[in-house]
Design a protein around this motif. Sequence first.
Motif, mmCIF file in Angstrom:
data_model
loop_
_atom_site.group_PDB
_atom_site.id
_atom_site.type_symbol
_atom_site.label_atom_id
_atom_site.label_comp_id
_atom_site.label_asym_id
_atom_site.label_seq_id
_atom_site.Cartn_x
_atom_site.Cartn_y
_atom_site.Cartn_z
ATOM 1 N N PHE A 212 129.288 18.082 -39.174
ATOM 2 C CA PHE A 212 129.306 17.978 -40.469
ATOM 3 C C PHE A 212 127.908 18.141 -41.259
ATOM 4 C CE2 PHE A 212 132.563 15.335 -38.759
ATOM 5 C CZ PHE A 212 133.963 16.035 -39.405
ATOM 6 N N GLU A 213 127.060 19.198 -40.665
ATOM 7 C CA GLU A 213 125.639 19.056 -40.918
ATOM 8 C C GLU A 213 125.324 19.630 -42.484
ATOM 9 O OE1 GLU A 213 126.947 21.472 -39.355
ATOM 10 O OE2 GLU A 213 126.301 23.215 -40.428
ATOM 11 N N HIS A 214 124.405 19.055 -42.860
ATOM 12 C CA HIS A 214 124.138 19.322 -44.369
ATOM 13 C C HIS A 214 122.706 20.145 -44.289
ATOM 14 C CE1 HIS A 214 124.953 18.948 -48.642
ATOM 15 N NE2 HIS A 214 123.679 19.053 -48.814
ATOM 16 N N THR A 215 122.768 21.329 -44.933
ATOM 17 C CA THR A 215 121.513 22.130 -44.975
ATOM 18 C C THR A 215 121.205 22.243 -46.413
ATOM 19 O OG1 THR A 215 122.189 23.465 -43.167
ATOM 20 C CG2 THR A 215 120.410 24.607 -44.686
ATOM 21 N N LEU A 216 119.984 21.888 -46.725
ATOM 22 C CA LEU A 216 119.595 21.774 -48.133
ATOM 23 C C LEU A 216 118.164 22.547 -48.593
ATOM 24 C CD1 LEU A 216 119.857 20.380 -51.128
ATOM 25 C CD2 LEU A 216 118.563 18.374 -50.402
ATOM 26 N N ILE A 217 118.275 23.679 -49.046
ATOM 27 C CA ILE A 217 117.026 24.312 -49.091
ATOM 28 C C ILE A 217 116.461 24.540 -50.647
ATOM 29 C CG2 ILE A 217 115.967 26.721 -48.562
ATOM 30 C CD1 ILE A 217 117.784 26.968 -46.195
ATOM 31 N N ILE A 218 115.469 24.144 -50.948
ATOM 32 C CA ILE A 218 114.820 24.648 -52.029
ATOM 33 C C ILE A 218 113.464 25.728 -52.152
ATOM 34 C CG2 ILE A 218 113.669 23.460 -54.265
ATOM 35 C CD1 ILE A 218 115.233 20.773 -52.736
ATOM 36 N N VAL A 219 113.499 26.723 -52.631
ATOM 37 C CA VAL A 219 112.459 27.567 -52.767
ATOM 38 C C VAL A 219 112.042 27.706 -53.955
ATOM 39 C CG1 VAL A 219 112.127 30.070 -52.194
ATOM 40 C CG2 VAL A 219 113.911 29.133 -50.900
ATOM 41 N N GLU A 220 110.875 27.162 -54.453
ATOM 42 C CA GLU A 220 110.365 26.941 -55.703
ATOM 43 C C GLU A 220 109.902 28.425 -56.271
ATOM 44 O OE1 GLU A 220 110.495 24.506 -57.665
ATOM 45 O OE2 GLU A 220 110.701 22.476 -56.505
ATOM 46 N N GLU A 221 109.425 28.310 -57.267
ATOM 47 C CA GLU A 221 109.209 29.484 -58.173
ATOM 48 C C GLU A 221 108.294 30.345 -57.255
ATOM 49 O OE1 GLU A 221 108.017 28.692 -62.430
ATOM 50 O OE2 GLU A 221 106.857 30.393 -62.460
ATOM 51 N N GLY A 222 108.546 31.720 -57.157
ATOM 52 C CA GLY A 222 107.708 32.618 -56.547
ATOM 53 C C GLY A 222 107.702 32.653 -55.199
ATOM 54 N N ALA A 223 108.173 31.724 -54.596
ATOM 55 C CA ALA A 223 108.308 31.408 -53.171
ATOM 56 C C ALA A 223 109.172 32.261 -52.572
ATOM 57 C CB ALA A 223 108.617 30.054 -52.749
ATOM 58 N N ASP A 224 109.025 32.384 -51.012
ATOM 59 C CA ASP A 224 109.719 33.434 -50.349
ATOM 60 C C ASP A 224 110.084 32.741 -48.845
ATOM 61 O OD1 ASP A 224 110.287 35.493 -48.684
ATOM 62 O OD2 ASP A 224 109.688 36.907 -50.420
ATOM 63 N N VAL A 225 111.281 32.899 -48.278
ATOM 64 C CA VAL A 225 111.526 32.329 -47.203
ATOM 65 C C VAL A 225 112.596 32.980 -46.390
ATOM 66 C CG1 VAL A 225 113.018 30.272 -47.697
ATOM 67 C CG2 VAL A 225 111.400 30.216 -45.690
ATOM 68 N N HIS A 226 112.683 33.100 -45.148
ATOM 69 C CA HIS A 226 113.876 33.568 -44.494
ATOM 70 C C HIS A 226 114.376 32.508 -43.471
ATOM 71 C CE1 HIS A 226 115.763 36.705 -41.532
ATOM 72 N NE2 HIS A 226 116.756 35.915 -41.852
ATOM 73 N N PHE A 227 115.591 31.945 -43.772
ATOM 74 C CA PHE A 227 116.254 30.903 -42.750
ATOM 75 C C PHE A 227 117.260 31.407 -41.965
ATOM 76 C CE2 PHE A 227 118.971 27.246 -42.024
ATOM 77 C CZ PHE A 227 117.758 26.343 -41.674
ATOM 78 N N ILE A 228 117.294 31.138 -40.691
ATOM 79 C CA ILE A 228 118.259 31.662 -39.731
ATOM 80 C C ILE A 228 119.050 30.397 -39.182
ATOM 81 C CG2 ILE A 228 118.797 33.141 -37.707
ATOM 82 C CD1 ILE A 228 115.869 33.870 -38.017
ATOM 83 N N GLU A 229 120.673 30.667 -39.309
ATOM 84 C CA GLU A 229 121.367 29.463 -38.448
ATOM 85 C C GLU A 229 122.121 30.207 -37.505
ATOM 86 O OE1 GLU A 229 123.749 27.248 -41.151
ATOM 87 O OE2 GLU A 229 125.080 29.017 -41.555
ATOM 88 N N GLY A 230 122.196 29.472 -36.305
ATOM 89 C CA GLY A 230 123.043 29.902 -35.197
ATOM 90 C C GLY A 230 123.882 28.812 -34.886
ATOM 91 N N CYS A 231 125.051 28.971 -34.465
ATOM 92 C CA CYS A 231 126.142 27.891 -34.059
ATOM 93 C C CYS A 231 126.984 28.411 -32.731
ATOM 94 C CB CYS A 231 127.077 27.776 -35.194
ATOM 95 S SG CYS A 231 126.542 27.974 -36.873
ATOM 96 N N SER A 232 127.026 27.610 -32.073
ATOM 97 C CA SER A 232 127.793 27.864 -30.913
ATOM 98 C C SER A 232 128.372 26.454 -30.310
ATOM 99 C CB SER A 232 127.221 28.630 -29.722
ATOM 100 O OG SER A 232 126.229 27.598 -29.003
ATOM 101 N N ALA A 233 129.586 26.426 -29.716
ATOM 102 C CA ALA A 233 130.196 25.407 -28.779
ATOM 103 C C ALA A 233 131.005 25.918 -27.420
ATOM 104 C CB ALA A 233 131.164 24.793 -29.902
#
Lengths: 471, 252
Positions: free
Chosen positions: A218-239
Motif C-alpha cells: 500500500f505504498e503512497h507516492t506524493l510528487i510535487i513539481v513546483e512552478e517551471g520545474a521539470d522531472v522524470h519519475f520511474i516506478e517499477g514493480c515486481s513480486a
Amino acid sequence: MNNNKNSIKDIDRTLYDFKDDESRGDFFREKEGITEEIVRHISEEKEEPQWMLDFRLKCLKIYKETPMPVWGPDISELDMDQIASYVRHKSEMKNNWEDVPEDIKNTFERLGIPQAERLSLAGVGAQYDSEIVYHNLKEEVKKQGVIYTDVETAMKTGYEDIVKDYFMTLVLPTDHKFAALHGAVWSGGSFVYVPKGVKVDIPLQSYFRLNAAGAGQFEHTLIIVEEGADVHFIEGCSAPKYNVANLHAGCVELFVKKNARLRYSTIENWSKNMFNLNTKRVVVDEGGKMEWVSGSFGSHVSYLYPMTILKGEGAQMTYTGITFSGEGQNLDTGAKVVHLAPRTTSVITSKSISKSGGIGTFRSSVVIAKQAKESKCSVSCDSLMLDSISRADTVPAMDIRAHDADVGHEAKIGRISDEAVFYLMSRGMTEEDAKALIVSGFADSVSKELPLEYAVEMNNLIKLEMSGHKT
Amino acid sequence: MSAENLLTLKNLTAGVGEAGIEILHNIDLRIGKGETHVIMGPNGAGKSTLGYTIMGNPLYEISSGNIIFDGEDITALTADKRAKKGIFLTFQSPVEVPGLTIRQFLRNALQEIKGERIKFSEFNRKLRSVMDTLSFAEEYADRDINVGFSGGERKKAEILQLLMLEPKLAILDETDSGLDVDAVKTVSAGISEYKKNKDGSLLIITHNAAILEALHVDKVHVVVKGKIVAEGDGSLVEEINRNGFERYTNEQ
C-alpha cells in the motif's frame, strides 16, 4: 537479462519468482485482516503524528462502509481477511547500498536496480514489502533542493506541513473502497519535491518489491513539481508468485504546478496472483505538462486508470500505455481526463495485447467542462489478439460540455494476421519469433517512450510472454 | 536437361485444408540448379497456390505427393525451415508489419538463414549496395516494412529481400503485375543481379512477357485449372502472348 528458459504451460518467471524466506525471523508481520488494532499498530510503529492516525482511522471507517466495486473484473477471490496489511523486514532504511541486509540486497541486485542507479539515475528508492529499505539521491540533485524520500521520513524531517497539505487531497478516501483501505494502512512509497524552476536532468526511480505471501502493498507516492520545474519519475514493480492472493492498492498523487513538467513512467510486472487495484491521479496547473507512460504486464486482475485533471489554462497531458494480458489475466486499464480550463489538450494512446485466454479491456473517460473552451482531446486504442480464445474490449466514455471542443476517438481491434506470420516465416523466422516480432512491432510506439533499460526490459517481457505460448 | 536437380514436385495434389477444396492436381515439375522456369496460366488457375505450397503456407494442405528440395523431402517442413534450406517467395501483395523496420527485419532474417551472427557494419554495407542496385533510397531501410509503401515500392522491397537473402530457389509471384515501365525495369535489373549467381534457380509466375525479355527461359509450364496442360521452351511464352490461353482452356 537474457534468460529464455521457458516451459510450455507457463512462462518462465525465474527472474522475478525467487523469494526470500520470511520464516527466518527477520520479518515482522501484522496479522491477516484489517482491524483498528492493526491500523493503530502500524501508526505506532511509524511514530506518526496524531493527525495521521486520526486520518487512518477515518479511512478505516469509510473502508468498512464502502461496498466492493461491481463494474469491473471479478475480484471475489480476493479475501480481505487473508491479506496481511503490513510486513516489515527488521531493518532500518539505508542510504548506503552496502548496508542493506544481504537477502534484500540480493533481491534487488537480481532485478538490476543498483546497476541501473549507477548508470543513469539521479536517485533511487527501493521498497521491500511494506517499507522503503534503501534511498539515495545524488549529491548534485540534493544541492538543487530536490527532496526524494518516503512519506514517513518526510513527516519526520521538517516536511510534515507539506504532507499534511497534499496527502490524499487528490485521491480521497471516499473515492472507492481501495482508496479508503489505502488511507488506513498505507506504508512506504515516495515523497518527491522539486522546487520552483529546478530541472532534474536524469530520472528518479523507485522500485517496489512485494516478497511476502498473502500480503498487501500500500505504498503512497506524493510528487510535487513546483512552478517551471521539470522531472522524470520511474516506478517499477515486481513480486514472486505464490498460491495465495496478494493485493496491491497503492496510491499516486501528483501535483504539476504552473509551466512545470512531470513525466511518470511505470513498468508493472506483478506476479500473476496479484490483485492490482491502484489509483493514480494528477492535477495540472496553467501551462503545465503531464506525461504518463505505462506498461502493464503482470497481476491476475488490474484496475488501473491514471486520471488527469487539467485545471489551468493551456495545461497538457499525454498518456501512452500498453497492456499485455496472458493466461489467467484480466487487465482492465486505461485513462481518465477532465478538462477544466480553456485550451487544454490531452492525447491518450493505448495498445493492448491478449493471448492464451487473457482479457484486456481498455476503459477511457473524457470530460470536457463548459468552461474548457477550445480544448482538444484525442483517444486512440489499438488491440491485438493472438488467438481465438483471448479477448479485447474497449469501453470509451465521453462527456463533452464545451461547444468548440475538438474530440476524436479511434479504436481498432484485430487478430494477429496469419498472412503476416507466414510472411516472416517465409524469411526464415520460426512461428514463435515471427509472432514475437509482430507483437514487438505493435508495441514499438510505446517502447519508444520508455527509458532505454525499460524498453529493453519490456521487449524481454514480450519475448518471455510469447515464448511460453505454443500453438 | 543436364543440370543437377534442385526442386522436384512429384504428383503433388494440394488445396485449402479447412475447406477441403483441391486446387492443384497431380503436379509434376522438375527445376535444375541455375535454371529459369516460367509458370503461365489464366487467372484462378492455381499459379499462386503452387508458389505458396512450395513455400509452405499452412493455409494449403498437401493431400498427396512430395516436394523434394536439394535431395531432401521437405513435404512436412514448415515455411521457416524451407526458407533456411534456400527457398524464397516474393509475395503478390506483401504485408505491412508496423514497428519492424526493413533493416531490423532483414538482419534478423539473414541471421536466421545463415545461422550465424552478422556484424552490423558488414550487413549495412551489403544493404546499402543492394539498395543502390535497385535505386532504392537508403532511407527506406529505416521505414517499417511495407507500411505506406506504393505497389512499386513493395515489389522493390521484395526484390531487395531476394538479393539480400540469396536463396537457391526464388519463386516470383506476379512480381511485375501492376507496375509501370520504370518499376518493371528495376525489378528486371534485380532479377538479372540474382542470376549472376549461376546456381540460382528461378520459378517465375507471370502472365506478362516484359519481365522475361532479358532472361533466358529454360522451360515454360502452362497451368490451367490446377493441372500442367502444356510444357515447352522459351518460345512458348511468345506463342501464348500471341494466342492467349484459349487453346489450352478449350482442351480442358
